[in-house]
Design a protein around this motif. Structure first.
Motif, PDB file in Angstrom:
ATOM      1  N   ILE A 233       0.845  -1.204   0.000  1.00 31.74           N
ATOM      2  CA  ILE A 233       0.000   0.000   0.000  1.00 31.74           C
ATOM      3  C   ILE A 233       0.879   1.253   0.000  1.00 31.74           C
TER       4      ILE A 233
ATOM      5  N   GLN B 234       1.087   4.273  -2.745  1.00 29.56           N
ATOM      6  CA  GLN B 234       0.811   5.677  -2.408  1.00 29.56           C
ATOM      7  C   GLN B 234       2.014   6.566  -2.714  1.00 29.56           C
TER       8      GLN B 234
ATOM      9  N   LYS C 159      -5.186   2.084  -8.342  1.00 27.06           N
ATOM     10  CA  LYS C 159      -6.355   1.264  -7.981  1.00 27.06           C
ATOM     11  C   LYS C 159      -6.026  -0.225  -8.058  1.00 27.06           C
TER      12      LYS C 159
ATOM     13  N   GLN D  59      -3.081  -1.628  -7.743  1.00 28.11           N
ATOM     14  CA  GLN D  59      -2.160  -1.981  -6.654  1.00 28.11           C
ATOM     15  C   GLN D  59      -2.893  -2.100  -5.319  1.00 28.11           C
ATOM     16  N   LEU D  60      -3.797  -1.161  -5.052  1.00 34.69           N
ATOM     17  CA  LEU D  60      -4.546  -1.221  -3.792  1.00 34.69           C
ATOM     18  C   LEU D  60      -5.506  -2.409  -3.784  1.00 34.69           C
TER      19      LEU D  60
ATOM     20  N   LEU E  86      -9.544   0.076   3.442  1.00 35.43           N
ATOM     21  CA  LEU E  86      -8.884   0.019   2.135  1.00 35.43           C
ATOM     22  C   LEU E  86      -9.919   0.013   1.015  1.00 35.43           C
TER      23      LEU E  86
ATOM     24  N   SER F 278     -11.195   3.417   0.430  1.00 32.06           N
ATOM     25  CA  SER F 278     -10.212   4.210  -0.342  1.00 32.06           C
ATOM     26  C   SER F 278     -10.272   3.869  -1.832  1.00 32.06           C
ATOM     27  N   ILE F 279     -10.429   2.563  -2.106  1.00 35.82           N
ATOM     28  CA  ILE F 279     -10.470   2.124  -3.506  1.00 35.82           C
ATOM     29  C   ILE F 279     -11.704   2.694  -4.206  1.00 35.82           C
TER      30      ILE F 279
END
Length: 500
Positions: free
Chosen positions: A432, A436, A452, A454-455, A492, A495-496
């Protein structure tokens, strides 16, 4: 036994063993059971006989008000509140045998070796039907144990003590006491208390499962529920296929595993991993050849610790004894690092030893795997190396350390294992942070993946981790981590969603 998840069969080579009673999917529960008895492991230092936490074994150490044996202050309430210590407390109180203070509270305390066998004997008296049904058929290798040095030690420290000073001679024959000791030696599994202290328990259904150094059965022990055990399959297992647990630690090399199995379980393992000098292509015990470029030194016969070791490329030879001596030397050096303060120089010392033996040990050697475990725990947790201050290069380092161990676990503990879940948890955070970090530099993607993507990858890792750890007791560190993983996953995912 149980429902149709497994059947018990028997053969001369394995004795009783389990096979899948139907097609099983990874994570399916096989059975749950309560221990016949739990208690201290052999050679334990002084510990509380109720909760197994370490205690001072000296003159002023905490004691049970009734019998005078070790009991921590938290557990020293009324006798009715005790679950595990009550039985031996009555025995010791009735015969007036007190605990003798010891000088060194960190050393093994022989006096406690009698506790768990005594609990087995008391459990037999309390539930003779369960003893006959589940414990009586269990193997305890009486003949082989009589030949071992431990037999005489046990005869003196446990059998004579219980039947003499403890006045149990009329209740339990010498043969029965030795049988209880043998049943534990051969069949007991290690468990942990909610606070992470070790103990051992006798779990008859789990003990039926055959051993393999690549198990397909995993289990979790629930200390807050009387050490109840749940067994599950870690991978898909078709109907009729053997079910395997493991009686050793999977992340040790073949020589050490064989030694443990011979000494305590009285057999030689002939599983595919043990028969393969490369340990199923992992090179988990392989040394690098310094006589040629790129040569691997492996045992000519992995089951014989005295067999020659050879380089497949240049035919350099050395003895098994020389290899074990080299491994022991490196091991001792690493053991000393565990005594260092939990700060930056400890992490740097592990990295230094890792580099020092790069030309000696195969990258996936079990010693390197053990160093990686230590480094994973340190990166992101100690002053100077806390997660928020790790530069990208060290985040990458932590990711690679995690992925290296996962490659090994994919072979030795495939599927849904606790060890895998713990490494997945360690892996998600640096992934993460790297995502970022790239995004904050204005890089829309990293390794060809958008922020997106990667998360989302990190979310899948957390989801898999939480899905395995949710089987753990919620009061244990692993169970607490399951809850943390669940909360992190929810955040998470939020956030996505904002990236859409």
């Amino acid at each position: 036994m149980g429902d149709s998840t497994y059947k018990v069969l028997e053969c001369p080579e394995l004795g009783r063993y389990g096979v899948a009673g139907r097609d099983l999917k990874a994570g399916d529960r096989l059975f749950e059971e309560r221990p016949f008895a739990v208690g201290p492991k052999l050679d334990s230092p002084p510990l509380c006989l109720e909760c197994c936490c370490p205690v001072d074994g000296g003159d002023t150490g905490p004691r049970c008000a009734r019998c005078g044996w070790p009991l921590c202050e938290d557990c020293s309430g009324s006798n009715e509140e005790l679950t595990f210590h009550r039985g031996e407390c009555e025995v010791f109180s009735a015969c007036g045998v007190r605990f003798r203070p010891v000088d060194d509270s960190t050393a093994g305390c022989v006096q406690l070796d009698c506790i768990t066998p005594l609990r087995v004997l008391l459990a037999k008296e309390a539930d003779e039907a369960r003893w006959m049904r589940e414990i009586h058929p269990m193997e305890y290798h009486d003949a082989e144990r009589r030949e071992s040095a431990n037999w005489k030690v046990d005869e003196n420290n446990i059998v004579a003590f219980l039947r003499g000073p403890c006045k149990l001679g009329e209740r339990f024959t010498a043969e029965l006491v030795q049988r209880a000791i043998g049943l534990l030696d051969v069949n007991a599994f290690e468990g942990r208390t909610c606070n992470g202290y070790s103990l051992r328990g006798l779990y008859p259904q789990l003990a039926i499962m055959a051993h393999n150094c690549v198990p397909n059965v995993v289990h979790s022990i629930h200390p807050s529920d009387g050490y109840r055990l749940e067994a599950r399959v870690a991978v898909d297992v078709p109907e009729g296929e053997k079910l395997y647990t493991t009686y050793t630690y999977t992340l040790t090399g073949t020589v050490a595993r064989q030694s443990i199995l011979k000494m305590s379980k009285f057999f030689t393992c002939h599983c595919p991993r043990c028969l393969d000098p490369t340990e199923l292509g992992t090179h988990f015990s392989t040394l690098l050849c310094n006589k040629c470029h790129g040569g691997f030194i492996i045992a000519t016969d992995p089951l014989d610790e005295n067999s020659e070791w050879k380089c497949a490329q240049c035919s350099f030879k050395t003895s098994g004894a020389a290899v074990q001596k080299a491994v022991m030397t490196i091991h001792n050096e690493i053991d000393e690092l565990a005594c260092l303060e939990y700060e930056a120089n400890r992490l740097e010392a592990y990295e230094s030893v890792y580099k020092k033996y790069r030309s000696v040990l195969h990258p996936q050697h079990f010693i390197n795997t053990s160093i990686r475990h230590s480094l994973i725990e340190l990166y992101g947790r100690i002053p100077g190396y806390e997660m928020a201050e790790l530069p990208d290069i060290l985040l990458e380092r932590k990711v690679e350390l995690c992925r290296s161990i996962l490659r090994v676990l994919d072979v030795f503990e495939p599927g849904k294992s606790r060890a895998r879940a713990m490494i997945l948890y360690e892996l998600h955070a640096p992934l993460i942070m790297l995502a970022q970090s790239a995004f904050s530099r204005g890089e829309d993607n990293r390794d060809g993946k958008s922020l997106k993507q990667q998360l989302t990858e990190a979310a899948h890792i957390l989801e898999e981790c939480g899905g395995i750890l949710e089987w753990e007791d919620p009061m244990t560190p692993e169970g607490i981590l399951a809850n943390v993983a669940k909360q992190s996953l929810a955040q998470l995912r939020q956030s996505i969603e904002t990236l859409d």
